[in-house]
Design an enzyme around this catalytic site. Structure first.
Site, mmCIF file in Angstrom:
data_model
loop_
_atom_site.group_PDB
_atom_site.id
_atom_site.type_symbol
_atom_site.label_atom_id
_atom_site.label_comp_id
_atom_site.label_asym_id
_atom_site.label_seq_id
_atom_site.Cartn_x
_atom_site.Cartn_y
_atom_site.Cartn_z
ATOM 1 N N ASN A 223 0.835 -1.197 0.000
ATOM 2 C CA ASN A 223 0.000 0.000 0.000
ATOM 3 C C ASN A 223 0.872 1.249 0.000
ATOM 4 O O ASN A 223 2.102 1.148 -0.007
ATOM 5 C CB ASN A 223 -0.965 -0.015 1.195
ATOM 6 C CG ASN A 223 -0.211 -0.067 2.502
ATOM 7 O OD1 ASN A 223 0.552 0.833 2.831
ATOM 8 N ND2 ASN A 223 -0.394 -1.162 3.251
ATOM 9 N N ALA A 289 2.008 1.070 11.665
ATOM 10 C CA ALA A 289 2.168 0.405 10.365
ATOM 11 C C ALA A 289 0.824 0.215 9.671
ATOM 12 O O ALA A 289 -0.198 -0.053 10.307
ATOM 13 C CB ALA A 289 2.848 -0.948 10.553
ATOM 14 N N PRO A 319 -2.529 -11.849 10.430
ATOM 15 C CA PRO A 319 -2.819 -11.659 11.846
ATOM 16 C C PRO A 319 -2.855 -10.158 12.159
ATOM 17 O O PRO A 319 -2.177 -9.374 11.493
ATOM 18 C CB PRO A 319 -1.618 -12.312 12.543
ATOM 19 C CG PRO A 319 -0.537 -12.332 11.525
ATOM 20 C CD PRO A 319 -1.210 -12.418 10.189
ATOM 21 N N ILE A 321 -1.501 -7.490 14.254
ATOM 22 C CA ILE A 321 -0.301 -7.400 15.108
ATOM 23 C C ILE A 321 -0.626 -6.724 16.436
ATOM 24 O O ILE A 321 -0.352 -7.257 17.514
ATOM 25 C CB ILE A 321 0.826 -6.640 14.367
ATOM 26 C CG1 ILE A 321 1.206 -7.412 13.103
ATOM 27 C CG2 ILE A 321 2.042 -6.445 15.279
ATOM 28 C CD1 ILE A 321 2.150 -6.689 12.172
ATOM 29 N N PHE A 337 -3.534 3.128 15.637
ATOM 30 C CA PHE A 337 -3.920 4.201 14.723
ATOM 31 C C PHE A 337 -5.085 3.736 13.876
ATOM 32 O O PHE A 337 -5.225 2.543 13.617
ATOM 33 C CB PHE A 337 -2.737 4.596 13.816
ATOM 34 C CG PHE A 337 -1.769 5.468 14.542
ATOM 35 C CD1 PHE A 337 -0.927 4.923 15.500
ATOM 36 C CD2 PHE A 337 -1.725 6.826 14.303
ATOM 37 C CE1 PHE A 337 -0.054 5.723 16.211
ATOM 38 C CE2 PHE A 337 -0.855 7.634 15.009
ATOM 39 C CZ PHE A 337 -0.021 7.083 15.954
ATOM 40 N N LYS A 351 -12.510 0.432 17.353
ATOM 41 C CA LYS A 351 -11.229 -0.307 17.287
ATOM 42 C C LYS A 351 -10.496 -0.271 18.621
ATOM 43 O O LYS A 351 -9.807 -1.225 18.990
ATOM 44 C CB LYS A 351 -10.321 0.292 16.204
ATOM 45 C CG LYS A 351 -10.658 -0.242 14.845
ATOM 46 C CD LYS A 351 -9.858 0.385 13.740
ATOM 47 C CE LYS A 351 -10.535 0.034 12.416
ATOM 48 N NZ LYS A 351 -10.021 0.782 11.300
ATOM 49 N N LYS A 355 -9.695 -3.971 19.786
ATOM 50 C CA LYS A 355 -8.295 -4.408 19.799
ATOM 51 C C LYS A 355 -7.678 -4.303 21.192
ATOM 52 O O LYS A 355 -6.473 -4.499 21.355
ATOM 53 C CB LYS A 355 -7.478 -3.593 18.786
ATOM 54 C CG LYS A 355 -7.961 -3.751 17.344
ATOM 55 C CD LYS A 355 -6.995 -3.114 16.343
ATOM 56 C CE LYS A 355 -7.605 -3.144 14.954
ATOM 57 N NZ LYS A 355 -6.653 -3.436 13.896
HETATM 58 O O1 C5P Z 1 -8.083 -2.494 11.593
HETATM 59 P P1 C5P Z 1 -7.217 -1.407 11.116
HETATM 60 O O2 C5P Z 1 -6.217 -1.840 10.078
HETATM 61 O O3 C5P Z 1 -7.922 -0.156 10.715
HETATM 62 O O4 C5P Z 1 -6.396 -0.996 12.438
HETATM 63 C C1 C5P Z 1 -5.395 -0.074 12.405
HETATM 64 C C2 C5P Z 1 -4.478 -0.276 13.585
HETATM 65 O O5 C5P Z 1 -4.190 -1.646 13.789
HETATM 66 C C3 C5P Z 1 -3.151 0.357 13.357
HETATM 67 O O6 C5P Z 1 -2.621 0.714 14.595
HETATM 68 C C4 C5P Z 1 -2.365 -0.742 12.691
HETATM 69 O O7 C5P Z 1 -0.959 -0.559 12.820
HETATM 70 C C5 C5P Z 1 -2.840 -1.946 13.451
HETATM 71 N N1 C5P Z 1 -2.860 -3.198 12.689
HETATM 72 C C6 C5P Z 1 -1.992 -4.214 13.018
HETATM 73 N N2 C5P Z 1 -2.042 -5.402 12.326
HETATM 74 C C7 C5P Z 1 -2.915 -5.573 11.332
HETATM 75 C C8 C5P Z 1 -3.791 -4.553 10.974
HETATM 76 C C9 C5P Z 1 -3.742 -3.381 11.678
HETATM 77 O O8 C5P Z 1 -1.179 -4.050 13.926
HETATM 78 N N3 C5P Z 1 -2.935 -6.730 10.672
#
Ligand code: C5P
Length: 421
Positions: A223, A289, A319, A321, A337, A351, A355
């Site tokens: 991206n 990220a 996954p 992260i 973020f 979120k 999360k």
């Molecule tokens: O679900 P979304 O991608 O919008 O969530 C964004 C947040 O989750 C960011 O902090 C991003 O770095 C983190 N993230 C992550 N692993 C993923 C997807 C998002 O750590 N696979």
């Protein structure tokens, strides 16, 4: 390695130039010090003016050059006492035998020797002279006295000399001297940050940039994330006294000064490295990220050949992260973020809960003036319920300023957590 030039814009250097052929190198030294952002004023002895003109230094430093002690006009501008007070560091380069002897004896018969006696600033001398004059007993005796008096002596280098001799006595290259000055102030600032910074003593891990999910050995899914926000946050955390590890996806950015960078490519690698960092000890985990949501189910071993009008690639979910780290038993303070194009606040707040984050910063990426590749950003920050903190609006500003405000928000939350009853 990048360096934030604004760090030194409040630091004042007096470059004192004394008589010697190495004086020509001091012109370049002024340039390099200015490149680092220092304010530079040049003091010249009579001997120095026989080798190079004050006008050269005036043009390079952007300040009038100071040459006279007993000139009423010069004293009315910035007299020797004011100069002595103005300086954060006095660098004498080149330092002649005569000036070293004057400093050692405490004489005060010209502008430089007077400023030396009147200052509280650190004084550095970079002797440059004929090798026999360097080795002479009086010179060595005087240098020992200077060291005892707290002066930092930069040892000369060995090599061929203007007089034809070969030996010790050459002034180090201006680039090296300027770097030593930069390092000195940087270390001093770091020592203060490590003691008093908002994140003093904290270990911070930050994910940044995009991830790259291989399709075959030459192609990938990714991206447009540039990593700028994450890198700015890494720099701000370091300036706040933290030990910072940056897990960077593929981006073309310089590593912020003092930050440990580990390059990763795929989401799986980023997760592995994040878990490893957690084992090493982590107080704050910041996930900036833009992790690819999906990866290719089966990465082709060889380059996929062009064939047919359609190509189907099956994707499976990566996954999460940040959510995985938040579930660990010894979890750090978790910052996430959210980049949204609509219902920004509602999605972000969702979120935060889903999360299990402590804090989330969200922005509206539908706005062309902020977000992804832009140098500016604007964010809204939410905190988990237990912090009992109001949401914060971070208005449009440079990513550096936003990063600084995020550090403040993290600091405030860390000091505001209500112990669960
Ligand atoms: O679900 P979304 O991608 O919008 O969530 C964004 C947040 O989750 C960011 O902090 C991003 O770095 C983190 N993230 C992550 N692993 C993923 C997807 C998002 O750590 N696979």
């Amino acid at each position: 390695m990048s360096f934030d030039l604004s760090v030194f814009s409040n630091k004042n250097i007096i470059l004192a130039v004394t008589g010697g052929i190495a004086a020509y190198k001091s012109a370049i030294l002024v340039r390099r010090l200015k490149d680092y952002g220092f304010n530079v004023r040049v003091v010249m002895t009579k001997g120095a003016q026989a080798f190079i003109t004050p006008l050269t230094f005036q043009a390079l430093s952007g300040n009038p050059v100071h040459t006279e002690l007993l000139d009423p006009e010069a004293e009315a501008g910035m007299g020797h006492i004011e100069l002595a007070r103005w300086a954060d560091l006095i660098l004498v380069a080149p330092a002649s035998c005569d000036t070293i002897a004057k400093f050692a004896a405490g004489l005060a018969d010209d502008l430089l020797s007077t400023v030396y006696l009147a200052t509280k600033a650190q004084v550095w001398v970079a002797p440059a002279m004929n090798q026999q004059m360097w080795a002479a007993k009086p010179t060595q005796r005087n240098l020992n006295t200077l060291v005892e008096d707290g002066v930092h002596v930069i040892l000369p280098e060995s090599g061929s000399q203007a007089c034809g001799d070969v030996g010790l006595g050459r002034m180090p290259e201006p680039e090296d001297l300027a770097e030593q000055v930069k390092d000195y102030f940087h270390q001093a600032q770091r020592a203060i940050a490590e003691k008093f910074g908002l994140l003093a003593g904290k270990r911070v891990v930050i994910t940044a940039g995009p991830t790259r999910e291989a399709i075959d050995p030459v192609r990938y899914i990714s991206n447009h994330s540039t990593g700028k926000m994450g890198f700015a946050i890494a720099a701000a955390c370091y300036s706040a006294g933290a030990k910072v590890t940056l897990l960077a996806g593929p981006v073309s950015l310089d590593t912020p000064n003092g930050v440990k960078r580990i390059n990763v490519s795929s989401a799986i690698k980023m997760l592995d490295e994040s878990l490893h960092q957690l084992e090493e000890g982590c107080d704050v985990f910041i996930a900036t990220a833009a992790v690819a949501d999906y990866r290719v189910a089966e990465v082709a071993e060889h380059k996929i050949k062009k064939a047919g009008d359609e190509l189907n690639v099956s994707l499976i979910k990566n996954p999460d992260i940040v959510a995985t780290i938040a579930k660990q038993e010894k979890r750090p303070f978790m910052v996430g973020f959210a980049a949204e194009t609509r219902n920004v606040e509602e999605y972000a707040a969702g979120k935060l809960v889903a999360k299990k984050l402590d804090m989330i910063a969200c922005n509206d990426v539908s706005r062309a003036d902020i977000g992804f590749a832009s140098d500016e950003n604007a964010m809204i920050v939410f905190f988990a319920e237990q912090y009992q903190m109001e949401k914060r609006d971070l208005e449009k500003a440079s990513k550096q300023e936003i990063a600084q405000q995020l550090v403040e928000a993290i600091h405030d939350a860390l000091h505001n957590e209500i112990e669960p009853v």
